[in-house]
Write a protein that holds these residues in place. Structure first.
Motif, PDB file in Angstrom:
ATOM      1  N   GLN A  46      17.325 -58.766  51.736  1.00 42.03           N
ATOM      2  CA  GLN A  46      16.524 -59.562  52.666  1.00 42.03           C
ATOM      3  C   GLN A  46      16.981 -61.026  52.676  1.00 42.03           C
ATOM      4  N   ASN A  50      19.963 -61.371  58.680  1.00 41.10           N
ATOM      5  CA  ASN A  50      20.050 -60.206  59.550  1.00 41.10           C
ATOM      6  C   ASN A  50      18.950 -59.203  59.202  1.00 41.10           C
ATOM      7  N   TRP A  51      17.727 -59.684  59.139  1.00 49.06           N
ATOM      8  CA  TRP A  51      16.586 -58.883  58.692  1.00 49.06           C
ATOM      9  C   TRP A  51      15.579 -58.779  59.827  1.00 49.06           C
ATOM     10  N   LEU A  52      15.233 -57.579  60.206  1.00 46.92           N
ATOM     11  CA  LEU A  52      14.288 -57.344  61.288  1.00 46.92           C
ATOM     12  C   LEU A  52      12.861 -57.466  60.760  1.00 46.92           C
ATOM     13  N   GLY A 123      20.486 -48.568  61.381  1.00 46.41           N
ATOM     14  CA  GLY A 123      20.409 -49.824  62.126  1.00 46.41           C
ATOM     15  C   GLY A 123      20.158 -50.961  61.155  1.00 46.41           C
ATOM     16  N   ASN A 124      19.069 -51.680  61.396  1.00 41.67           N
ATOM     17  CA  ASN A 124      18.752 -52.814  60.541  1.00 41.67           C
ATOM     18  C   ASN A 124      18.310 -52.327  59.158  1.00 41.67           C
ATOM     19  N   SER A 126      16.218 -53.456  57.088  1.00 43.06           N
ATOM     20  CA  SER A 126      14.783 -53.543  56.784  1.00 43.06           C
ATOM     21  C   SER A 126      14.087 -52.223  57.083  1.00 43.06           C
TER      22      SER A 126
END
Length: 193
Positions: A46, A50-52, A123-124, A126
């Motif tokens: 985290q 680049n953390w959703l 994907g992400n 998170s």
């Protein structure tokens, strides 16, 4: 008249634990280490960016309540077994199994809610972490429900009572552990998502 004091060298008694209980505790320590590593990796990843950001599914609150209720019903069943109150024992075990299944269904619906919010496993990272946390916990929860069903069957066969508590004690320990683990994961996600 004098009394003579004597020193008696007593042999130390080893700490003893039923081998199955010991194996269960070793397994739970392993699970703690796995989730400690995963939550540490979550924090490190985290911080890299680049953390959703997403909202956790509201059903997590419901599943947390179910986890607490299932621990209470299982504790009631365990207490009833110690007192040889078979009606309460059976009732508590049935309720606990049903609540365990309800928890699993709730976890499934949390995944449905995440897909609806377009948070996917791929994907992400998170989202990936959320699926790994809940999925790995669900695998352990399935094993816990199976264990509860085995104890439930033993309960109806009158094999669980005040003089035969090992399976009930192990199921209770493991189930409380799983509930506590879920509450830890939920609080961790609330504070770090």
């Amino acid at each position: 008249m004098e009394r003579e004091l004597k020193y008696v060298d007593m042999e130390e008694q080893p700490i003893s634990m039923h081998p199955k209980k010991f194996a269960l505790w070793l397994f739970m320590v392993t699970v703690v280490m796995v989730f400690a590593g995963l939550t540490s990796a979550y924090i490190v990843r985290q911080s890299e960016g680049n953390w959703l950001d997403y909202e956790l599914p509201a059903i997590f609150w419901l599943t947390s309540g179910i986890a607490v209720m299932s621990s209470l019903t299982l504790q009631w069943a365990s207490y009833s077994a110690r007192k040889d109150n078979f009606v309460n024992l059976k009732t508590g075990m049935v309720l606990t199994v049903l609540l365990g299944i309800a928890f699993l269904v709730g976890q499934w619906y949390s995944w449905v809610a995440m897909v609806d919010r377009e948070v996917f496993f791929v994907g992400n990272p998170s989202g990936s972490f959320l699926y790994v946390f809940t999925g790995l916990h669900a695998v352990h929860l399935i094993s816990g429900v199976i264990f509860l069903i085995i104890v439930l069957i033993s309960t109806f066969r009158l094999k669980v009572h005040s003089r035969a508590m090992i399976p009930m004690e192990m199921a209770t320990t493991y189930w409380h552990f799983l509930g506590g683990l879920w509450l830890y994961l939920f609080m961790f996600l609330l504070l770090n998502h």
